[in-house]
Enzyme design. Structure first.
Site, mmCIF file in Angstrom:
data_model
loop_
_atom_site.group_PDB
_atom_site.id
_atom_site.type_symbol
_atom_site.label_atom_id
_atom_site.label_comp_id
_atom_site.label_asym_id
_atom_site.label_seq_id
_atom_site.Cartn_x
_atom_site.Cartn_y
_atom_site.Cartn_z
ATOM 1 N N CYS A 52 47.891 3.860 -68.282
ATOM 2 C CA CYS A 52 47.628 2.670 -67.473
ATOM 3 C C CYS A 52 48.280 1.441 -68.106
ATOM 4 O O CYS A 52 47.752 0.881 -69.068
ATOM 5 C CB CYS A 52 46.122 2.465 -67.337
ATOM 6 N N CYS A 63 46.223 -1.786 -67.902
ATOM 7 C CA CYS A 63 45.041 -1.808 -68.797
ATOM 8 C C CYS A 63 45.469 -2.058 -70.242
ATOM 9 O O CYS A 63 44.823 -2.814 -70.963
ATOM 10 C CB CYS A 63 44.298 -0.468 -68.781
ATOM 11 N N ASP A 64 46.529 -1.405 -70.684
ATOM 12 C CA ASP A 64 46.838 -1.359 -72.113
ATOM 13 C C ASP A 64 48.108 -2.103 -72.519
ATOM 14 O O ASP A 64 48.387 -2.223 -73.713
ATOM 15 C CB ASP A 64 46.983 0.118 -72.555
#
Ligand code: NAP
Length: 301
Positions: free
Chosen positions: A131, A134-135
């Site tokens: 992701c 997200c990261d």
């Protein structure tokens, strides 16, 4: 007894809930993770009819609020199994709770496909990610790689290019599966390098990803790329094994159902990416949610 239990609070499941409660039926949606499903990780949606731009998170939150505001209940419990007892469906959750419903809609979506190479699992959160939104921030100003050739990989590469110093986009063919417009956008970025006809064959690093080995499929040559992270975006796989006692799965594990969203089991319907279909998009997931809920309401009479 609840009228309709919906498994999955992604776009398909929450749309089904909206249609169910607006038709006067009670509906509980079960979700093992966060609401919203896969779309929550998309930074900018620009192909949903009627909305020019919206983030996946905002879209999912609005959808969740819409469904619950209309009266649908969402329970954050995974569904472990479903049993049919006459007209009654008994849904047991991973928390060990049991719920009864007259009809069930399976909207389980799909999960990220792993690369399947050595040390992948061990290095998740240590440089392996599925992701980018997200990261990505963890790798600000660093060199990273994205693997995949679909829309997700193209979007991830674009997102990371704005954050990281350099992005390698590794794809196993020389043609991308994702939209040509997105490929063109990437070509205009100064810090994205395409590594085509290639597979990631090794993860290198002591406790975290420090480099990856990439093998060219045509020449067999291997190259070491020093990267702080590898974002894996090679598609999805379904996760419907728990329901295979009730419904047919196709050869890839998707629920065998056509555009009518009917399964072979009376009173069990399906919607969204978890079923056999050719176009897995936000718009088609929403469409499925409407179709499945309407079919379930018709079944309930
Ligand atoms: P996808 O379209 O299925 O693409 C997966 C990519 O990964 C393909 O390029 C495939 O290569 C490659 N791949 C598959 N298995 C591999 C393996 N074992 N090793 C290396 N490469 C592998 O998946 P996706 O990009 O996640 O998209 C899923 C669906 O969501 C699609 O329908 C997509 O259009 C949709 N989506 C839409 C948007 C949007 O419209 N904004 C955004 C994201 C996703 P090949 O091409 O060689 O098969």
């Amino acid at each position: 007894m609840t009228d309709i239990i919906i498994v999955g609070a992604g776009t398909a499941g929450l749309t089904a809930a909206i249609y169910a409660v607006r038709a006067g039926k009670s509906a509980i949606v079960f979700e093992a993770n966060a609401y919203g499903g896969q779309i929550i990780n998309t930074p900018d949606i620009e192909n949903y009819p009627g909305i020019s731009h919206v983030s996946g998170f905002d879209f999912a939150t609005e959808l969740y609020n819409q469904a619950t505001g209309l009266g649908a209940e969402v329970k954050f419990e995974g569904v472990a199994s479903i049993k049919v007892d006459g007209d009654k469906k008994i849904v047991t959750t991973t928390a060990g709770n049991s719920y009864e419903a007259k009809a069930v809609i399976l909207a389980t979506g799909a999960k990220n496909r792993p690369l399947g190479i050595e040390r992948e699992e061990e290095l998740v959160g240590k440089g392996i990610s599925y992701c980018a939104t997200c990261d990505g921030m963890f790798f600000k100003n660093k060199v990273v790689a994205v693997n995949g050739g679909g829309n997700t990989a193209l979007e991830d590469a674009a997102y990371l290019a704005d954050l990281c110093s350099k992005v390698y986009l590794i794809h196993r063919r020389d043609q991308f599966r994702g939209d040509a417009a997105d490929v063109e956008k990437l070509k205009k970025k100064g810090n994205v390098e395409f590594v085509l006809n290639s597979n990631v064959t090794r993860l290198i690093g002591q406790d975290k990803v420090e480099a990856i080995e990439v093998t060219n499929k045509l020449s067999g040559d291997t190259t070491r790329l020093d990267v702080a992270a590898l974002f894996v975006a090679i598609g999805q796989v379904p996760d419907n094994g728990a329901f295979s006692n009730l419904i047919d799965l196709d050869e890839k594990g998707y629920i065998a159902a056509g555009e009518d969203c009917l399964t072979k089991a009376n009173g069990i319907f399906t919607a969204g990416d978890c079923r056999t279909k050719s176009v897995r998009q936000l718009a088609t997931a929403a469409g499925d949610g409407a179709v499945a809920a309407s079919a379930a309401c018709h079944y309930l009479g």
